[in-house]
Write a protein that holds these residues in place. Structure first.
Motif, PDB file in Angstrom:
ATOM      1  N   GLN A  43       0.824  -1.207   0.000  1.00 22.80           N
ATOM      2  CA  GLN A  43       0.000   0.000   0.000  1.00 22.80           C
ATOM      3  C   GLN A  43       0.861   1.261   0.000  1.00 22.80           C
ATOM      4  O   GLN A  43       1.992   1.254   0.464  1.00 22.80           O
ATOM      5  CB  GLN A  43      -0.903   0.010   1.247  1.00 22.80           C
ATOM      6  CG  GLN A  43      -1.815  -1.190   1.368  1.00 22.80           C
ATOM      7  CD  GLN A  43      -2.907  -1.203   0.320  1.00 22.80           C
ATOM      8  OE1 GLN A  43      -3.416  -0.168  -0.085  1.00 22.80           O
ATOM      9  NE2 GLN A  43      -3.267  -2.393  -0.137  1.00 22.80           N
ATOM     10  N   GLY A  44       0.324   2.328  -0.538  1.00 23.60           N
ATOM     11  CA  GLY A  44       0.959   3.631  -0.446  1.00 23.60           C
ATOM     12  C   GLY A  44       2.025   3.916  -1.485  1.00 23.60           C
ATOM     13  O   GLY A  44       2.735   4.914  -1.370  1.00 23.60           O
ATOM     14  N   LEU A  45       2.145   3.061  -2.485  1.00 23.38           N
ATOM     15  CA  LEU A  45       3.124   3.306  -3.535  1.00 23.38           C
ATOM     16  C   LEU A  45       2.433   3.934  -4.742  1.00 23.38           C
ATOM     17  O   LEU A  45       1.229   3.803  -4.927  1.00 23.38           O
ATOM     18  CB  LEU A  45       3.801   1.997  -3.960  1.00 23.38           C
ATOM     19  CG  LEU A  45       4.551   1.234  -2.861  1.00 23.38           C
ATOM     20  CD1 LEU A  45       5.080  -0.083  -3.406  1.00 23.38           C
ATOM     21  CD2 LEU A  45       5.699   2.075  -2.333  1.00 23.38           C
ATOM     22  N   SER A  46       3.194   4.597  -5.588  1.00 25.93           N
ATOM     23  CA  SER A  46       2.622   5.203  -6.787  1.00 25.93           C
ATOM     24  C   SER A  46       2.530   4.196  -7.939  1.00 25.93           C
ATOM     25  O   SER A  46       2.119   4.545  -9.030  1.00 25.93           O
ATOM     26  CB  SER A  46       3.467   6.409  -7.218  1.00 25.93           C
ATOM     27  OG  SER A  46       4.792   5.988  -7.488  1.00 25.93           O
ATOM     28  N   PHE A  47       2.910   2.952  -7.657  1.00 24.86           N
ATOM     29  CA  PHE A  47       2.824   1.881  -8.653  1.00 24.86           C
ATOM     30  C   PHE A  47       2.409   0.605  -7.925  1.00 24.86           C
ATOM     31  O   PHE A  47       2.497   0.507  -6.710  1.00 24.86           O
ATOM     32  CB  PHE A  47       4.164   1.684  -9.372  1.00 24.86           C
ATOM     33  CG  PHE A  47       5.311   1.427  -8.427  1.00 24.86           C
ATOM     34  CD1 PHE A  47       5.679   0.127  -8.093  1.00 24.86           C
ATOM     35  CD2 PHE A  47       6.009   2.480  -7.864  1.00 24.86           C
ATOM     36  CE1 PHE A  47       6.727  -0.114  -7.209  1.00 24.86           C
ATOM     37  CE2 PHE A  47       7.063   2.253  -6.979  1.00 24.86           C
ATOM     38  CZ  PHE A  47       7.416   0.950  -6.657  1.00 24.86           C
ATOM     39  N   GLU A  48       1.926  -0.375  -8.671  1.00 22.96           N
ATOM     40  CA  GLU A  48       1.477  -1.624  -8.077  1.00 22.96           C
ATOM     41  C   GLU A  48       2.668  -2.550  -7.838  1.00 22.96           C
ATOM     42  O   GLU A  48       3.442  -2.819  -8.753  1.00 22.96           O
ATOM     43  CB  GLU A  48       0.481  -2.308  -9.014  1.00 22.96           C
ATOM     44  CG  GLU A  48      -0.246  -3.457  -8.380  1.00 22.96           C
ATOM     45  CD  GLU A  48      -1.350  -3.988  -9.273  1.00 22.96           C
ATOM     46  OE1 GLU A  48      -1.119  -4.992  -9.941  1.00 22.96           O
ATOM     47  OE2 GLU A  48      -2.429  -3.365  -9.303  1.00 22.96           O
ATOM     48  N   ALA A  49       2.811  -3.006  -6.591  1.00 18.58           N
ATOM     49  CA  ALA A  49       3.884  -3.923  -6.239  1.00 18.58           C
ATOM     50  C   ALA A  49       3.376  -4.889  -5.180  1.00 18.58           C
ATOM     51  O   ALA A  49       2.533  -4.534  -4.354  1.00 18.58           O
ATOM     52  CB  ALA A  49       5.092  -3.153  -5.705  1.00 18.58           C
ATOM     53  N   TYR A  50       3.887  -6.114  -5.237  1.00 15.15           N
ATOM     54  CA  TYR A  50       3.488  -7.159  -4.307  1.00 15.15           C
ATOM     55  C   TYR A  50       4.704  -7.712  -3.578  1.00 15.15           C
ATOM     56  O   TYR A  50       5.814  -7.701  -4.103  1.00 15.15           O
ATOM     57  CB  TYR A  50       2.796  -8.306  -5.063  1.00 15.15           C
ATOM     58  CG  TYR A  50       1.422  -7.942  -5.564  1.00 15.15           C
ATOM     59  CD1 TYR A  50       0.296  -8.282  -4.834  1.00 15.15           C
ATOM     60  CD2 TYR A  50       1.261  -7.273  -6.766  1.00 15.15           C
ATOM     61  CE1 TYR A  50      -0.972  -7.962  -5.292  1.00 15.15           C
ATOM     62  CE2 TYR A  50      -0.004  -6.950  -7.232  1.00 15.15           C
ATOM     63  CZ  TYR A  50      -1.116  -7.291  -6.495  1.00 15.15           C
ATOM     64  OH  TYR A  50      -2.357  -6.970  -6.945  1.00 15.15           O
ATOM     65  N   ARG A  51       4.447  -8.211  -2.354  1.00 19.42           N
ATOM     66  CA  ARG A  51       5.492  -8.849  -1.555  1.00 19.42           C
ATOM     67  C   ARG A  51       5.014 -10.257  -1.209  1.00 19.42           C
ATOM     68  O   ARG A  51       3.870 -10.457  -0.799  1.00 19.42           O
ATOM     69  CB  ARG A  51       5.729  -8.070  -0.270  1.00 19.42           C
ATOM     70  CG  ARG A  51       6.724  -8.731   0.664  1.00 19.42           C
ATOM     71  CD  ARG A  51       6.895  -7.998   1.973  1.00 19.42           C
ATOM     72  NE  ARG A  51       5.591  -7.836   2.610  1.00 19.42           N
ATOM     73  CZ  ARG A  51       5.234  -6.754   3.279  1.00 19.42           C
ATOM     74  NH1 ARG A  51       6.061  -5.755   3.419  1.00 19.42           N
ATOM     75  NH2 ARG A  51       4.048  -6.659   3.823  1.00 19.42           N
ATOM     76  N   ARG A  52       5.901 -11.243  -1.401  1.00 16.73           N
ATOM     77  CA  ARG A  52       5.545 -12.629  -1.083  1.00 16.73           C
ATOM     78  C   ARG A  52       5.247 -12.732   0.403  1.00 16.73           C
ATOM     79  O   ARG A  52       6.032 -12.283   1.241  1.00 16.73           O
ATOM     80  CB  ARG A  52       6.701 -13.554  -1.443  1.00 16.73           C
ATOM     81  CG  ARG A  52       6.403 -15.017  -1.173  1.00 16.73           C
ATOM     82  CD  ARG A  52       7.597 -15.883  -1.441  1.00 16.73           C
ATOM     83  NE  ARG A  52       8.027 -15.719  -2.814  1.00 16.73           N
ATOM     84  CZ  ARG A  52       8.557 -16.679  -3.544  1.00 16.73           C
ATOM     85  NH1 ARG A  52       8.753 -17.863  -3.039  1.00 16.73           N
ATOM     86  NH2 ARG A  52       8.917 -16.450  -4.776  1.00 16.73           N
ATOM     87  N   SER A  53       4.115 -13.329   0.725  1.00 16.39           N
ATOM     88  CA  SER A  53       3.751 -13.489   2.127  1.00 16.39           C
ATOM     89  C   SER A  53       3.746 -14.951   2.563  1.00 16.39           C
ATOM     90  O   SER A  53       3.882 -15.237   3.750  1.00 16.39           O
ATOM     91  CB  SER A  53       2.384 -12.860   2.405  1.00 16.39           C
ATOM     92  OG  SER A  53       1.392 -13.416   1.558  1.00 16.39           O
ATOM     93  N   ALA A  54       3.586 -15.891   1.621  1.00 17.79           N
ATOM     94  CA  ALA A  54       3.580 -17.306   1.978  1.00 17.79           C
ATOM     95  C   ALA A  54       3.819 -18.155   0.735  1.00 17.79           C
ATOM     96  O   ALA A  54       3.449 -17.771  -0.372  1.00 17.79           O
ATOM     97  CB  ALA A  54       2.258 -17.689   2.617  1.00 17.79           C
ATOM     98  N   THR A  55       4.432 -19.309   0.961  1.00 16.79           N
ATOM     99  CA  THR A  55       4.637 -20.296  -0.100  1.00 16.79           C
ATOM    100  C   THR A  55       4.197 -21.639   0.452  1.00 16.79           C
ATOM    101  O   THR A  55       4.537 -21.990   1.586  1.00 16.79           O
ATOM    102  CB  THR A  55       6.112 -20.356  -0.531  1.00 16.79           C
ATOM    103  OG1 THR A  55       6.529 -19.049  -0.943  1.00 16.79           O
ATOM    104  CG2 THR A  55       6.318 -21.325  -1.678  1.00 16.79           C
TER     105      THR A  55
END
Length: 90
Positions: A40-52
């Motif tokens: 959240q809060g970025l000027s572009f869409e980005a994801y962070r791995r949370s689980a595998t």
């Protein structure tokens, strides 16, 4: 928080172990599920791995019992590297 999941398949040619689990798993194809959270809060869409997760058991067509085992992606990579380093059996 928005979460997305991606699925992929890994293939083991030999029986293998995953760190953190005592049982030996048979050779074959396994589905890997990766969950990622939207940052959240970025000027572009980005994801962070949370689980595998590694899906264990079940049968083609969705029949049978299956288990989603949480795994560290580094442990999965290490197991795949060990599998590929083993000589093919004749």
């Amino acid at each position: 928080m928005e979460t997305r999941s991606t699925r992929s398949t890994v293939t083991f040619a030999h029986p293998f172990h995953i760190a953190g689990y005592e049982d030996e798993l048979p050779a074959g194809d396994y589905e890997v599920v990766v969950d990622e959270d939207l940052l959240q809060g970025l000027s572009f869409e980005a994801y962070r791995r949370s689980a595998t997760y590694l899906l264990i058991g079940g049968r083609t067509g969705g029949r049978g019992i299956s288990e989603m085992r949480p795994i560290d992606p580094r442990d999965l990579d290490a197991a795949l590297a060990r599998d590929q380093a083993q000589p093919e059996q004749s």
